[in-house]
Design an enzyme around this catalytic site. Structure first.
Site, PDB file in Angstrom:
ATOM      1  N   GLY A 113       0.043   8.530 -19.477  1.00 29.64           N
ATOM      2  CA  GLY A 113      -0.586   7.457 -18.692  1.00 29.64           C
ATOM      3  C   GLY A 113       0.429   6.441 -18.185  1.00 29.64           C
ATOM      4  N   THR A 136       2.729   6.882 -16.271  1.00 30.76           N
ATOM      5  CA  THR A 136       3.083   7.105 -14.858  1.00 30.76           C
ATOM      6  C   THR A 136       2.449   6.030 -13.975  1.00 30.76           C
ATOM      7  N   HIS A 167     -12.609  14.572  -4.282  1.00 33.76           N
ATOM      8  CA  HIS A 167     -12.944  15.621  -3.309  1.00 33.76           C
ATOM      9  C   HIS A 167     -11.912  15.712  -2.193  1.00 33.76           C
ATOM     10  N   TYR A 224     -21.455  21.237   1.367  1.00 32.27           N
ATOM     11  CA  TYR A 224     -22.553  20.592   0.617  1.00 32.27           C
ATOM     12  C   TYR A 224     -23.817  21.456   0.548  1.00 32.27           C
ATOM     13  N   PHE A 244      -7.256  11.146 -16.501  1.00 34.76           N
ATOM     14  CA  PHE A 244      -6.378  12.267 -16.126  1.00 34.76           C
ATOM     15  C   PHE A 244      -7.095  13.606 -16.307  1.00 34.76           C
ATOM     16  N   GLY A 245      -8.333  13.698 -15.835  1.00 29.41           N
ATOM     17  CA  GLY A 245      -9.116  14.933 -15.898  1.00 29.41           C
ATOM     18  C   GLY A 245     -10.448  14.601 -15.249  1.00 29.41           C
ATOM     19  N   GLY A 273       0.817   7.609 -23.837  1.00 29.71           N
ATOM     20  CA  GLY A 273       1.288   8.938 -23.453  1.00 29.71           C
ATOM     21  C   GLY A 273       1.708   9.009 -22.001  1.00 29.71           C
ATOM     22  N   GLU A 307     -16.078  10.434   2.456  1.00 32.88           N
ATOM     23  CA  GLU A 307     -14.983  11.399   2.597  1.00 32.88           C
ATOM     24  C   GLU A 307     -14.505  11.454   4.046  1.00 32.88           C
ATOM     25  N   TYR A 361      -2.872   9.226  -6.510  1.00 36.22           N
ATOM     26  CA  TYR A 361      -2.411  10.537  -6.977  1.00 36.22           C
ATOM     27  C   TYR A 361      -2.428  11.527  -5.827  1.00 36.22           C
TER      28      TYR A 361
HETATM   29  C1  LIG Z   1      -6.248  11.428 -11.129  1.00 35.45           C
HETATM   30  C2  LIG Z   1      -5.367  12.225 -12.060  1.00 35.45           C
HETATM   31  C3  LIG Z   1      -4.040  11.855 -12.227  1.00 35.45           C
HETATM   32  C4  LIG Z   1      -3.217  12.582 -13.087  1.00 35.45           C
HETATM   33  N1  LIG Z   1      -1.902  12.201 -13.244  1.00 35.45           N
HETATM   34  C5  LIG Z   1      -1.083  12.919 -14.050  1.00 35.45           C
HETATM   35  C6  LIG Z   1       0.298  12.557 -14.191  1.00 35.45           C
HETATM   36  O1  LIG Z   1       0.782  11.589 -13.582  1.00 35.45           O
HETATM   37  N2  LIG Z   1       1.078  13.318 -15.008  1.00 35.45           N
HETATM   38  C7  LIG Z   1       0.567  14.398 -15.712  1.00 35.45           C
HETATM   39  O2  LIG Z   1       1.331  15.059 -16.437  1.00 35.45           O
HETATM   40  N3  LIG Z   1      -0.736  14.744 -15.597  1.00 35.45           N
HETATM   41  C8  LIG Z   1      -1.565  14.041 -14.774  1.00 35.45           C
HETATM   42  N4  LIG Z   1      -2.887  14.414 -14.641  1.00 35.45           N
HETATM   43  C9  LIG Z   1      -3.353  15.614 -15.368  1.00 35.45           C
HETATM   44  C10 LIG Z   1      -3.032  16.879 -14.551  1.00 35.45           C
HETATM   45  O3  LIG Z   1      -3.771  16.875 -13.352  1.00 35.45           O
HETATM   46  C11 LIG Z   1      -3.407  18.165 -15.281  1.00 35.45           C
HETATM   47  O4  LIG Z   1      -4.713  18.042 -15.751  1.00 35.45           O
HETATM   48  C12 LIG Z   1      -2.483  18.447 -16.447  1.00 35.45           C
HETATM   49  O5  LIG Z   1      -1.168  18.562 -15.979  1.00 35.45           O
HETATM   50  C13 LIG Z   1      -2.860  19.753 -17.132  1.00 35.45           C
HETATM   51  O6  LIG Z   1      -2.898  20.752 -16.154  1.00 35.45           O
HETATM   52  P1  LIG Z   1      -2.630  22.255 -16.517  1.00 35.45           P
HETATM   53  O7  LIG Z   1      -2.903  23.054 -15.312  1.00 35.45           O
HETATM   54  O8  LIG Z   1      -1.320  22.459 -17.196  1.00 35.45           O
HETATM   55  O9  LIG Z   1      -3.720  22.508 -17.611  1.00 35.45           O
HETATM   56  P2  LIG Z   1      -5.170  23.152 -17.316  1.00 35.45           P
HETATM   57  O10 LIG Z   1      -5.020  24.565 -16.949  1.00 35.45           O
HETATM   58  O11 LIG Z   1      -5.893  22.265 -16.386  1.00 35.45           O
HETATM   59  O12 LIG Z   1      -5.794  23.078 -18.752  1.00 35.45           O
HETATM   60  C14 LIG Z   1      -6.199  21.832 -19.291  1.00 35.45           C
HETATM   61  C15 LIG Z   1      -6.780  22.081 -20.665  1.00 35.45           C
HETATM   62  O13 LIG Z   1      -7.928  22.910 -20.508  1.00 35.45           O
HETATM   63  C16 LIG Z   1      -8.004  23.782 -21.595  1.00 35.45           C
HETATM   64  N5  LIG Z   1      -8.027  25.175 -21.107  1.00 35.45           N
HETATM   65  C17 LIG Z   1      -7.215  25.757 -20.207  1.00 35.45           C
HETATM   66  N6  LIG Z   1      -7.536  27.036 -20.025  1.00 35.45           N
HETATM   67  C18 LIG Z   1      -8.579  27.267 -20.853  1.00 35.45           C
HETATM   68  C19 LIG Z   1      -9.344  28.410 -21.143  1.00 35.45           C
HETATM   69  N7  LIG Z   1      -9.098  29.572 -20.546  1.00 35.45           N
HETATM   70  N8  LIG Z   1     -10.354  28.277 -22.031  1.00 35.45           N
HETATM   71  C20 LIG Z   1     -10.607  27.099 -22.643  1.00 35.45           C
HETATM   72  N9  LIG Z   1      -9.900  25.988 -22.406  1.00 35.45           N
HETATM   73  C21 LIG Z   1      -8.893  26.088 -21.539  1.00 35.45           C
HETATM   74  C22 LIG Z   1      -6.810  23.579 -22.480  1.00 35.45           C
HETATM   75  O14 LIG Z   1      -7.198  22.754 -23.554  1.00 35.45           O
HETATM   76  C23 LIG Z   1      -5.864  22.807 -21.617  1.00 35.45           C
HETATM   77  O15 LIG Z   1      -5.137  21.920 -22.420  1.00 35.45           O
HETATM   78  C24 LIG Z   1      -3.727  13.694 -13.789  1.00 35.45           C
HETATM   79  C25 LIG Z   1      -5.065  14.077 -13.609  1.00 35.45           C
HETATM   80  C26 LIG Z   1      -5.876  13.341 -12.757  1.00 35.45           C
HETATM   81  C27 LIG Z   1      -7.305  13.785 -12.567  1.00 35.45           C
HETATM   82  C1  HEM Z   2     -23.843  15.876  -4.086  1.00 31.05           C
HETATM   83  C2  HEM Z   2     -22.964  16.834  -4.316  1.00 31.05           C
HETATM   84  C3  HEM Z   2     -21.787  16.689  -5.242  1.00 31.05           C
HETATM   85  C4  HEM Z   2     -21.646  15.917  -6.361  1.00 31.05           C
HETATM   86  C5  HEM Z   2     -22.658  14.993  -6.982  1.00 31.05           C
HETATM   87  C6  HEM Z   2     -20.324  16.149  -6.889  1.00 31.05           C
HETATM   88  C7  HEM Z   2     -19.818  15.544  -8.020  1.00 31.05           C
HETATM   89  C8  HEM Z   2     -18.546  15.727  -8.504  1.00 31.05           C
HETATM   90  C9  HEM Z   2     -17.985  15.042  -9.653  1.00 31.05           C
HETATM   91  C10 HEM Z   2     -18.707  14.026 -10.506  1.00 31.05           C
HETATM   92  C11 HEM Z   2     -16.712  15.456  -9.807  1.00 31.05           C
HETATM   93  C12 HEM Z   2     -15.712  14.990 -10.867  1.00 31.05           C
HETATM   94  C13 HEM Z   2     -14.964  13.801 -10.303  1.00 31.05           C
HETATM   95  C14 HEM Z   2     -13.800  13.335 -11.153  1.00 31.05           C
HETATM   96  O1  HEM Z   2     -13.025  14.163 -11.599  1.00 31.05           O
HETATM   97  O2  HEM Z   2     -13.655  12.145 -11.374  1.00 31.05           O
HETATM   98  C15 HEM Z   2     -16.451  16.431  -8.763  1.00 31.05           C
HETATM   99  C16 HEM Z   2     -15.286  17.124  -8.623  1.00 31.05           C
HETATM  100  C17 HEM Z   2     -15.138  18.175  -7.757  1.00 31.05           C
HETATM  101  N1  HEM Z   2     -16.017  18.570  -6.777  1.00 31.05           N
HETATM  102 FE1  HEM Z   2     -17.802  17.785  -6.401  1.00 31.05          FE
HETATM  103  N2  HEM Z   2     -19.677  17.070  -6.095  1.00 31.05           N
HETATM  104  C18 HEM Z   2     -20.534  17.416  -5.075  1.00 31.05           C
HETATM  105  C19 HEM Z   2     -20.273  18.295  -4.057  1.00 31.05           C
HETATM  106  C20 HEM Z   2     -19.153  19.087  -3.976  1.00 31.05           C
HETATM  107  C21 HEM Z   2     -18.916  20.083  -2.970  1.00 31.05           C
HETATM  108  C22 HEM Z   2     -19.829  20.383  -1.793  1.00 31.05           C
HETATM  109  C23 HEM Z   2     -17.727  20.689  -3.267  1.00 31.05           C
HETATM  110  C24 HEM Z   2     -17.060  21.811  -2.519  1.00 31.05           C
HETATM  111  C25 HEM Z   2     -17.413  23.029  -2.692  1.00 31.05           C
HETATM  112  C26 HEM Z   2     -17.217  20.045  -4.457  1.00 31.05           C
HETATM  113  C27 HEM Z   2     -16.019  20.350  -5.076  1.00 31.05           C
HETATM  114  C28 HEM Z   2     -15.481  19.646  -6.130  1.00 31.05           C
HETATM  115  C29 HEM Z   2     -14.201  19.983  -6.734  1.00 31.05           C
HETATM  116  C30 HEM Z   2     -13.294  21.131  -6.325  1.00 31.05           C
HETATM  117  C31 HEM Z   2     -13.985  19.060  -7.752  1.00 31.05           C
HETATM  118  C32 HEM Z   2     -12.807  19.015  -8.732  1.00 31.05           C
HETATM  119  C33 HEM Z   2     -13.250  19.911  -9.833  1.00 31.05           C
HETATM  120  C34 HEM Z   2     -12.222  20.371 -10.785  1.00 31.05           C
HETATM  121  O3  HEM Z   2     -11.472  19.565 -11.336  1.00 31.05           O
HETATM  122  O4  HEM Z   2     -12.244  21.580 -10.946  1.00 31.05           O
HETATM  123  N3  HEM Z   2     -18.107  19.084  -4.865  1.00 31.05           N
HETATM  124  N4  HEM Z   2     -17.580  16.561  -7.987  1.00 31.05           N
END
Ligand SMILES: Cc1cc2nc3c(=O)[nH]c(=O)nc-3n(C[C@H](O)[C@H](O)[C@H](O)COP(=O)(O)OP(=O)(O)OC[C@H]3O[C@@H](n4cnc5c(N)ncnc54)[C@H](O)[C@@H]3O)c2cc1C
Ligand code: HEM
Length: 396
Positions: free
Chosen positions: A271, A273, A88, A98, A382-383, A269, A140, A189
């Protein structure tokens, strides 16, 4: 702690909520984005909505949190909450949102479950929601307060782009303004925010691939996802001199201080990094611990950060790398499956995992079989984290 009034109601309704929660969360997001389309502009990932991973992560976390409250009335699932709080804060989520999530989540629960949601049931789940929300808001707040002057996003200039492999590039970033940057630690990250090809602002997280020598640099290594929205843009559109928005560093997986116990980094892969960042920092500290880096990939030509990792391994007095490369024909690697016991992982090892979910699950099972304590097995997803909240998986 749950109140005595809510506890039996949650006990009785958790199975129903858990069974329907994956129907509830997509309805919730549909309602929320209809009312607040701005939340898809720079905060939530459009791809994680479309591919379903974010609704799954949210659903899993709420069900797991409620289960935890029933089973451990006096404590909170700290690691589960901390992982969410770090995600977050990397996206600059604010406490005043919230109530927005609450409103649309509860409207979705009522829409999906109908008359089953009596006033008592609604009140009990309300309590669960606010227990979780308050815990997250508090964490937070602490994370935001721990930052230097770079809350939210700050501008960073691309100082260098290195082609690591055919599909991976490393970006070396320097501050493009004079706000004081928060130092990053290995395993952390940053979120990077850019516009997609169709003009939507989107954030993605990237691990620091080398822990910076100073706060004046950030290094990230990005793999192009052909089907993705942001990584292809980073590969094709960004050039040296461009300025991009970057968050401060967040994430749990900081290295433990030297307790004399061995360290093992097990990655696959992109990972790598995470291993690269850790080794960079261990090399700088002239660390003398026993260090094992295990990496699975296709071939040396697809391994990102190969040279920095090799150099660190050579420089560190007690480090070794084991390469598992299924299509490599040259020397210095193996083609069989990773077996941690054979590689000498012992029960006292601190284990760090990063790679596809199935790979991490298999490695975790092996580590547990060896006798590594669950709390000494760290991982990076990584997602959206759909692993930890799943029943039977690691929460503490
Ligand atoms: C904590 C953390 C650390 C990370 N570290 C790294 C790192 O060091 N290096 C790295 O390369 N990445 C890392 N990642 C992953 C990175 O954040 C992105 O998720 C990755 O680069 C893919 O992003 P993107 O925008 O290109 O793909 P996104 O747009 O996020 O798409 C991801 C997948 O979603 C699906 N998708 C997309 N659009 C659609 C659609 N319209 N309909 C259905 N499915 C769809 C596709 O299968 C696609 O492969 C990390 C992620 C996290 C959470
Ligand atoms: C009790 C309330 C909430 C719970 C339980 C919750 C839970 C979670 C969880 C489980 C994730 C995924 C974490 C991960 O990737 O490891 C997440 C991501 C996220 N949350 Fe929340 N959340 C809450 C409230 C909120 C609020 C208030 C916001 C702001 C509007 C928010 C915005 C987001 C966003 C932007 C992400 C990343 C999503 C993405 O990748 O698209 N969350 N949250």
């Amino acid at each position: 702690m749950l109140s005595a009034t809510s506890r039996p109601v949650i006990e009785a309704t958790l199975p129903v909520i858990a069974a329907h929660i994956e129907d509830i969360t997509p309805v919730f997001y549909g309602k929320m984005f209809a009312a607040r389309p701005d939340l898809l502009e720079g905060t939530f990932s459009r791809a994680n909505q479309k591919n379903g991973t974010q609704p799954q992560a949210l659903a899993g976390s709420i069900a797991r949190f409620a289960t935890w409250l029933l089973e451990n009335p006096d404590t909170m699932p700290e690691e589960l909450l901390a992982r969410i709080a770090h995600k977050h804060t990397s996206l600059n989520v604010r406490a005043d949102e919230y109530p927005t999530v609450h409103e649309h989540l509860f409207a979705a629960i009522v829409e999906v479950l109908g008359d089953a949601v009596t006033p008592e049931v609604a009140a009990a789940w309300d309590e669960v929601y606010w227990l979780m929300a308050d815990a997250l808001i508090k964490m937070e707040k602490g994370l935001y307060e721990g930052l230097s002057a770079d809350v939210g996003y700050t501008p960073w200039r691309i100082a260098e782009i290195t082609e690591e492999t055919e599909s991976v590039k490393t970006f070396r970033l320097e501050p493009a303004d004079d706000s004081v940057a928060t130092p990053g630690r290995p395993g952390q990250y940053v979120s990077v925010r850019l516009t997609t090809e169709d003009g939507l602002l989107q954030a993605r997280q990237f691990s620091l691939s080398c822990s910076p020598e100073s706060t004046e640099k950030r290094v990230i290594t990005v793999k192009r996802d052909q089907d993705g929205e942001i990584s292809p843009v980073m590969h094709s559109r960004l050039a040296v001199g461009d300025v991009i928005e970057v968050s401060p560093p967040f994430g749990l997986n900081a290295l433990p201080s030297d307790d004399g116990r061995p360290l093992a980094f097990i990655t696959a892969g992109i990972g790598i990094t995470v291993t690269s960042a850790a080794l960079c920092s261990l090399k700088r500290a002239e660390d003398s611990r026993s260090i094992l880096a295990v990496h699975a990939d296709k071939s040396f030509s697809t391994v990102a950060r190969l040279e920095p990792v090799k150099q660190a391994i050579e420089a560190l007095p007690n480090a070794r790398a084991e390469w598992f490369l299924r299509e490599e024909t040259g020397a210095d690697h193996r083609t069989d499956k990773v077996n941690l016991a054979e590689l000498g992982v012992t029960p006292e090892t601190h284990v760090f995992l990063c790679g596809p979910m199935a790979f991490m699950q298999a490695m975790r099972e092996q580590a547990l079989e060896i006798g590594v304590a669950p709390q000494d097995i760290h991982y990076d997803a990584f997602g959206p984290d759909i692993w930890m909240p799943a029943p039977g998986n690691p929460v503490q």
